[in-house]
Write an enzyme that holds these catalytic residues in place. Structure first.
Site, short mmCIF file in Angstrom:
data_model
loop_
_atom_site.label_atom_id
_atom_site.label_comp_id
_atom_site.label_asym_id
_atom_site.label_seq_id
_atom_site.Cartn_x
_atom_site.Cartn_y
_atom_site.Cartn_z
N GLU A 1 -9.88 -9.77 -7.53
CA GLU A 1 -8.95 -8.73 -7.26
C GLU A 1 -7.70 -8.85 -8.53
O GLU A 1 -7.35 -7.93 -8.97
CB GLU A 1 -8.23 -8.75 -5.99
CG GLU A 1 -9.22 -8.23 -4.95
CD GLU A 1 -9.01 -8.71 -3.71
OE1 GLU A 1 -7.70 -9.23 -3.25
OE2 GLU A 1 -9.88 -8.49 -2.54
N ASN B 1 -2.24 0.40 7.26
CA ASN B 1 -1.96 -1.13 7.59
C ASN B 1 -0.89 -2.03 6.62
O ASN B 1 -0.87 -2.91 6.55
CB ASN B 1 -2.96 -1.84 8.03
CG ASN B 1 -4.05 -2.25 6.92
OD1 ASN B 1 -3.84 -1.83 5.89
ND2 ASN B 1 -5.02 -2.90 7.25
N HIS C 1 -2.28 -5.25 1.51
CA HIS C 1 -3.53 -5.87 1.15
C HIS C 1 -3.31 -7.50 0.66
O HIS C 1 -2.22 -7.80 0.05
CB HIS C 1 -4.17 -5.22 0.07
CG HIS C 1 -5.32 -5.93 -0.30
ND1 HIS C 1 -6.51 -6.01 0.26
CD2 HIS C 1 -5.59 -6.78 -1.39
CE1 HIS C 1 -7.37 -6.89 -0.36
NE2 HIS C 1 -6.83 -7.54 -1.43
N TYR D 1 -12.49 -2.13 -3.25
CA TYR D 1 -13.02 -2.29 -1.91
C TYR D 1 -14.48 -2.06 -1.94
O TYR D 1 -15.06 -1.64 -1.22
CB TYR D 1 -12.47 -1.03 -1.18
CG TYR D 1 -11.04 -1.37 -0.69
CD1 TYR D 1 -10.64 -2.52 0.04
CD2 TYR D 1 -9.95 -0.67 -0.99
CE1 TYR D 1 -9.50 -2.83 0.65
CE2 TYR D 1 -8.55 -0.75 -0.49
CZ TYR D 1 -8.56 -1.75 0.18
OH TYR D 1 -7.24 -2.01 0.70
N LYS E 1 0.70 -1.26 0.03
CA LYS E 1 0.01 -0.01 -0.03
C LYS E 1 0.88 1.41 -0.03
O LYS E 1 1.92 1.17 0.20
CB LYS E 1 -0.86 0.06 1.17
CG LYS E 1 -1.96 -1.16 1.25
CD LYS E 1 -2.90 -1.27 2.12
CE LYS E 1 -4.04 -1.90 2.17
NZ LYS E 1 -5.04 -2.26 3.38
P1 DAT Z 1 -8.34 -6.82 5.26
O1 DAT Z 1 -7.27 -5.59 4.69
O2 DAT Z 1 -7.47 -7.41 6.27
O3 DAT Z 1 -8.83 -7.83 4.36
P2 DAT Z 1 -10.97 -5.59 5.52
O4 DAT Z 1 -11.16 -6.26 3.94
O5 DAT Z 1 -11.92 -5.98 6.42
O6 DAT Z 1 -9.36 -6.03 5.99
O7 DAT Z 1 -10.95 -4.17 5.32
C1 DAT Z 1 -10.06 -3.44 4.28
C2 DAT Z 1 -9.47 -2.24 4.74
O8 DAT Z 1 -10.18 -1.23 5.34
C3 DAT Z 1 -8.37 -2.47 5.82
O9 DAT Z 1 -7.11 -3.17 5.41
C4 DAT Z 1 -8.02 -1.30 6.61
C5 DAT Z 1 -9.72 -0.53 6.46
N1 DAT Z 1 -10.48 -0.77 7.40
C6 DAT Z 1 -11.22 -2.08 7.74
N2 DAT Z 1 -11.95 -1.90 8.95
C7 DAT Z 1 -11.67 -0.50 9.39
C8 DAT Z 1 -12.01 0.23 10.39
N3 DAT Z 1 -12.85 -0.09 11.31
N4 DAT Z 1 -11.81 1.57 10.44
C9 DAT Z 1 -11.00 1.85 9.51
N5 DAT Z 1 -10.46 1.55 8.46
C10 DAT Z 1 -10.78 0.19 8.35
MG MG Z 2 -10.25 -7.61 2.68
#
Ligand code: DAT
Ligand code: MG
Length: 149
Positions: free
Chosen positions: A126, A112, A115, A49, A9
């Site tokens: 994806e 974070n 991805h 997303y 990222k």
């Molecule tokens: P991952 O990236 O582990 O697959 P995800 O698909 O649940 O996690 O979410 C995609 C991204 O969105 C994640 O990397 C960071 C952001 N995100 C997820 N939950 C969040 C939250 N509660 N607050 C802020 N950003 C969030």
């Molecule tokens: Mg995810």
């Protein structure tokens, strides 16, 4: 062989972590089959997303992921989808186990660093956003039989 989509990222690119992150997947024994250094358009980000479109963090997420270049990659290997998710650590870096990528390099859920696809269906979806069939490089890794029996 199973394939996944991994993306370094914008925060990790800015912080000079590209090499360190790629190194972990190489050392594990996974095989790189496609890679691009690109900046996502808003459309690509919203497609990527899409499942989070109704979440309160969606706008910020799209802004962050389009804020600078990323490294888009396809990796292949035994159980690569589940294992790469384990190597990444929990979504929230504060909860990510020490030693995982997020556990080592991040503190904030909005920054974070990496991805990774979470299932075969999301990997397929994806990979199709970032790559065409011709982008996947077919190559013989000479150490293959020392990595997978
Ligand atoms: P991952 O990236 O582990 O697959 P995800 O698909 O649940 O996690 O979410 C995609 C991204 O969105 C994640 O990397 C960071 C952001 N995100 C997820 N939950 C969040 C939250 N509660 N607050 C802020 N950003 C969030
Ligand atoms: Mg995810």
């Amino acid at each position: 062989m199973e394939r996944t989509y991994l993306m370094i990222k914008p925060d990790a690119v800015q912080r000079g972590l590209i090499g360190e992150i790629i190194c972990r997947f190489e050392q594990k024994g996974f095989k790189l089959v496609a890679m691009k250094f690109i900046r996502l358009t808003k459309e690509m980000a919203e497609k990527h997303y899409g499942e989070h479109a109704d979440k309160p963090f969606f706008a910020g997420l799209v802004e962050y992921i389009t804020s600078g270049p990323v490294v888009a990659m396809a990796w292949e290997g035994k159980d690569v989808i589940a294992v790469s998710r384990e190597m990444m650590g929990a979504t929230n870096p504060s909860k990510a186990a020490p030693g995982t990528i997020r556990g080592t390099f991040a503190v904030d859920i909005g920054r974070n660093v990496i991805h990774g696809s979470d299932s075969p269906a999301s990997a397929e979806k994806e990979l199709a956003i970032y790559f065409e069939e011709a982008d996947f490089v077919e190559w013989n890794r000479t150490v293959e039989s020392w990595i997978v029996e």
